[in-house]
Scaffold this active site. Structure first.
Site, PDB file in Angstrom:
ATOM      1  N   PHE A  83       0.859  -1.183   0.000  1.00 31.82           N
ATOM      2  CA  PHE A  83       0.000   0.000   0.000  1.00 31.82           C
ATOM      3  C   PHE A  83       0.899   1.239   0.000  1.00 31.82           C
ATOM      4  O   PHE A  83       1.832   1.323   0.800  1.00 31.82           O
ATOM      5  CB  PHE A  83      -0.880  -0.043   1.253  1.00 31.82           C
ATOM      6  CG  PHE A  83      -1.981   0.978   1.277  1.00 31.82           C
ATOM      7  CD1 PHE A  83      -3.089   0.831   0.459  1.00 31.82           C
ATOM      8  CD2 PHE A  83      -1.922   2.059   2.132  1.00 31.82           C
ATOM      9  CE1 PHE A  83      -4.119   1.765   0.484  1.00 31.82           C
ATOM     10  CE2 PHE A  83      -2.951   2.996   2.170  1.00 31.82           C
ATOM     11  CZ  PHE A  83      -4.051   2.842   1.344  1.00 31.82           C
TER      12      PHE A  83
ATOM     13  N   ASP B  94       2.456  -5.886   7.775  1.00 29.21           N
ATOM     14  CA  ASP B  94       1.250  -5.061   7.793  1.00 29.21           C
ATOM     15  C   ASP B  94       0.066  -5.991   7.533  1.00 29.21           C
ATOM     16  O   ASP B  94       0.028  -6.685   6.511  1.00 29.21           O
ATOM     17  CB  ASP B  94       1.347  -3.974   6.708  1.00 29.21           C
ATOM     18  CG  ASP B  94       0.159  -3.008   6.748  1.00 29.21           C
ATOM     19  OD1 ASP B  94      -0.926  -3.428   7.216  1.00 29.21           O
ATOM     20  OD2 ASP B  94       0.311  -1.860   6.301  1.00 29.21           O
TER      21      ASP B  94
HETATM   22  C1  PLP Z   1      -5.742   0.579   4.665  1.00 25.49           C
HETATM   23  C2  PLP Z   1      -4.265   0.463   4.698  1.00 25.49           C
HETATM   24  C3  PLP Z   1      -3.485   1.432   5.353  1.00 25.49           C
HETATM   25  C4  PLP Z   1      -4.139   2.652   5.940  1.00 25.49           C
HETATM   26  O1  PLP Z   1      -3.298   3.373   6.755  1.00 25.49           O
HETATM   27  P1  PLP Z   1      -3.876   4.468   7.769  1.00 25.49           P
HETATM   28  O2  PLP Z   1      -2.667   5.149   8.237  1.00 25.49           O
HETATM   29  O3  PLP Z   1      -4.597   3.722   8.855  1.00 25.49           O
HETATM   30  O4  PLP Z   1      -4.793   5.349   6.994  1.00 25.49           O
HETATM   31  C5  PLP Z   1      -2.112   1.224   5.450  1.00 25.49           C
HETATM   32  N1  PLP Z   1      -1.530   0.121   4.916  1.00 25.49           N
HETATM   33  C6  PLP Z   1      -2.262  -0.817   4.256  1.00 25.49           C
HETATM   34  C7  PLP Z   1      -1.578  -2.020   3.695  1.00 25.49           C
HETATM   35  C8  PLP Z   1      -3.636  -0.648   4.115  1.00 25.49           C
HETATM   36  O5  PLP Z   1      -4.357  -1.554   3.438  1.00 25.49           O
END
Ligand code: PLP
Length: 411
Positions: free
Chosen positions: A125, A196
């Site tokens: 992400f 993650d």
């Molecule tokens: C949804 C998602 C995020 C979101 O990060 P926030 O800081 O909570 O907005 C981060 N990493 C991944 C892999 C995600 O799918």
């Protein structure tokens, strides 16, 4: 082709079917976006009402003690621990994924002073990559983010890598990395391992202790149904908790926060991963949402997720294949998360047309429609009906209007 009656029979045999009654789902909506914002659990409504009216409204500041506000991040963390395969007292709820990633990444690189590489993959992400870029440029001492293709991760884990930072479930293709293999390789080469679990927590069985992960982060507003912007979680393996320190520390991670000393002194255990005051209304909603999981067997849940993804893919290919739809990602659902992406040139407009009919998924650039299947509240009939709507939208070119083509800020 599977008929709607057969899908109904699958629902009748489903041991998780009764869980839908614990959620507030709007009538006439087939909600296939629980991987982005989970549905409201009924228990959260009551809890937030109590938190606002009684705790905040009447008991005010005494609620920090009287209603256990101060301990809530660790209490909620322990409810999440079982779901992600973590040990008791190794998870705390705080901040966002991005902020928690900064914490664990900074803590990890500090443990590998001679190494300058943070390794990740191009399926990650983007926010995770941005956080690593931000930390590397702030350190200004030669640290850099190295991004390789997902298939190349194993070979890219070498002895110059300080930290391997990987998202288990790809937010587009739903491909799951092999946590055991990658973590073992990272350790073999002397690297620390961060996972993650954003699209894994509440979707696939947890494995953190089994694979001997060092750190993990994940959010609670996706499959865990904590509500919009609900705080994220952070895991540190018990063997490391007292050995690591994030660059972002604050009074909630102090050994004696109410002594108000001028020198930071880290609390023992997972508590040091907290920084400052947390959003208590949101934390209460999450804590109530987590109770929905108390009787859920994660293997059973994942089996249903795989069956829903398989049914959706099969029907979509049969009903819509001739209309330019193709599957994005593989079809071995035992190595995937709980969502399916379909590719079509006009994915954005098609998704808007589906949403206007009450079938809610989302669009991921450049050309993907994403459908998330939440085994706690989605049924096999939902899956069947969603494909029927998709087929109608495509057959009648109902997406082809100016209204559906117009891009909104959040996709
Ligand atoms: C949804 C998602 C995020 C979101 O990060 P926030 O800081 O909570 O907005 C981060 N990493 C991944 C892999 C995600 O799918």
């Amino acid at each position: 082709m599977i008929t709607r009656t057969e899908a109904q029979a699958m629902d009748q045999a489903d041991k998780l079917a009764h869980k839908v009654r614990e959620f507030s789902l709007p009538k006439g909506v087939i909600y296939l976006d629980g991987n982005s914002l989970g549905v409201l659990p009924l228990a959260a409504v009551e809890r937030v009402k109590h938190a606002v009216e009684i705790e905040w409204g009447r008991d005010l500041i005494t609620s920090w003690n009287k209603h256990g506000w101060f301990e809530l991040p660790r209490k909620a963390g322990n409810k999440i621990a079982r779901l992600i395969g973590a040990a008791p007292d190794s998870v705390v709820v705080a901040d966002s994924i991005s902020v928690n990633l900064f914490k664990v990444l900074s803590a990890a690189v500090a443990k590998r002073p001679g190494r300058k590489i943070i390794l990740s993959d191009s399926g990650n992400f983007p926010s995770d990559l941005y956080v690593a870029q931000g930390l590397a440029s702030f350190m200004a001492d030669g640290h850099e983010l190295r991004v390789v293709e997902p298939e190349a991760v194993m070979d890219a884990i070498t002895e110059d890598v300080a930290v391997v930072m990987i998202t288990e479930t790809d937010y587009r293709s739903a491909r799951r990395h092999n946590m055991k293999e990658i973590t073992a390789q990272a350790h073999e080469k002397g690297c620390l391992m961060i996972w993650d679990l954003a699209h894994s927590a509440g979707a696939v069985p947890g494995q953190l202790m089994d694979v001997n992960a060092d750190f993990a982060i994940g959010c609670t507003y996706k499959y865990l149904n904590g509500g919009p912007g609900s705080p994220a979680f952070v895991f540190v393996h018990p063997r490391l908790q007292n050995e690591v320190l994030p660059a972002l520390v604050g009074w909630w991670g102090h050994a004696k926060p109410f002594a108000f000393g001028q020198q930071f002194e880290a609390a023992e255990g997972i508590t040091r991963m907290q920084c400052g005051t947390q959003p208590m209304l949101s934390m209460q909603a999450l804590d109530a949402a987590l109770d929905v999981w108390a009787d859920v067997d994660m293997n059973e849940l994942y089996a249903k997720a795989q069956a829903m993804c398989a049914l959706f893919t099969e029907l979509a290919e049969q009903r819509c294949g001739a209309n330019g739809i193709s599957l994005f990602g593989g079809r071995d659902f035992s190595t995937r998360g709980s969502h399916v992406c379909l590719k079509h040139e006009q994915s954005y407009a098609i998704m808007q047309a589906l949403i206007s009919r009450g079938v809610i998924g989302d669009f991921r650039a450049p050309d993907l429609m994403r459908f998330g299947f939440a085994p706690l509240y989605n049924s096999f009939v939902d899956v069947w009906d969603a494909v029927e709507h998709l087929a109608q939208v495509l057959d009648g070119k109902l997406w082809d209007t100016a209204e559906f083509r117009e891009r909104k800020a959040v996709t």
